[in-house]
Design a protein around this motif. Structure first.
Motif, short mmCIF file in Angstrom:
data_model
loop_
_atom_site.label_atom_id
_atom_site.label_comp_id
_atom_site.label_asym_id
_atom_site.label_seq_id
_atom_site.Cartn_x
_atom_site.Cartn_y
_atom_site.Cartn_z
N SER A 112 -3.83 -3.01 6.47
CA SER A 112 -3.83 -4.05 5.45
C SER A 112 -3.46 -5.39 6.08
O SER A 112 -2.64 -5.45 6.99
CB SER A 112 -2.85 -3.72 4.33
N GLY A 125 -7.86 -4.41 2.73
CA GLY A 125 -7.14 -3.27 2.20
C GLY A 125 -6.85 -2.26 3.29
O GLY A 125 -7.15 -2.51 4.45
N PRO A 126 -6.24 -1.20 2.87
CA PRO A 126 -6.27 -0.58 1.57
C PRO A 126 -5.31 -1.15 0.52
O PRO A 126 -5.40 -0.79 -0.65
CB PRO A 126 -5.93 0.90 1.85
N THR A 184 -3.93 -3.28 -2.41
CA THR A 184 -4.65 -3.98 -3.47
C THR A 184 -3.78 -5.04 -4.14
O THR A 184 -4.28 -5.85 -4.90
CB THR A 184 -5.16 -3.00 -4.55
N GLN A 185 -2.48 -5.02 -3.87
CA GLN A 185 -1.55 -5.98 -4.45
C GLN A 185 -1.01 -6.90 -3.36
O GLN A 185 -0.79 -6.46 -2.23
CB GLN A 185 -0.37 -5.24 -5.10
N SER A 245 -1.56 -12.97 -0.42
CA SER A 245 -2.66 -12.24 -1.04
C SER A 245 -3.36 -11.32 -0.03
O SER A 245 -3.34 -11.55 1.17
CB SER A 245 -3.67 -13.21 -1.67
N VAL A 246 -3.99 -10.28 -0.56
CA VAL A 246 -4.66 -9.28 0.26
C VAL A 246 -5.98 -9.84 0.80
O VAL A 246 -6.79 -10.38 0.05
CB VAL A 246 -4.95 -7.99 -0.56
N HIS A 263 0.83 -1.21 0.00
CA HIS A 263 0.00 0.00 0.00
C HIS A 263 0.86 1.26 0.00
O HIS A 263 0.87 2.01 -0.97
CB HIS A 263 -0.95 0.00 1.19
#
Length: 143
Positions: free
Chosen positions: A110, A122-123, A125-126, A118-119, A90
């Motif tokens: 996050s 969030g925030p 997103t990757q 993996s997320v 993030h």
């Protein structure tokens, strides 16, 4: 009247050649943070291939953050070890803890899965980028 130089002003004043040098100097990290290699292609002292931990230091379903090496090592299932960058995708904060199957970033909340980076929340997103490790006997090393 005082005129402060902005990056745009500097780029315009130096022309295309200067701009190319300026962009190269500011680009892509250059610290080897994703590969553990310095620009010359050798292992950096900060990331190197040294021992991270003993396998029994990494709890099943959890993990451990190695802040000095900017890597987090997890053990999603017994005997299965994974490693990810400890830099949140993030805003590049260092993740702080691993618990309940999640890697947590303290800056904005996050959360990432210990199994694949993996997320979950969030925030960000990757996902956290995977890092290469080797497990030999009871020793975990950054590759």
């Amino acid at each position: 009247m005082t005129h402060e130089s902005t990056r745009r002003t500097v780029l315009l004043a130096t022309g295309a050649t200067g701009a190319a040098v300026f962009v190269a100097a500011c680009g892509g990290g250059g610290d080897g943070s994703s590969s553990g290699e310095s620009p010359a292609g050798t292992k950096s002292a900060a990331r190197g291939g040294g021992r991270l931990a003993a396998t029994d230091e990494i709890p099943v379903g959890g993990g451990k953050v190695f802040a000095d090496r900017k890597v987090v090592v997890t053990q999603p299932e017994a005997g299965e070890f994974k490693a990810f960058s400890a830099i949140c995708t993030h805003q590049r904060c260092l993740v702080s803890s691993v618990s309940d199957g999640m890697i947590d970033c303290p800056c904005h909340g996050s959360r990432f899965r210990v199994s694949d980076g993996s997320v979950v929340n969030g925030p960000a997103t990757q996902p956290l980028p995977a890092e290469r490790i080797t497990v030999e006997g009871d020793s975990i090393r950054l590759a």
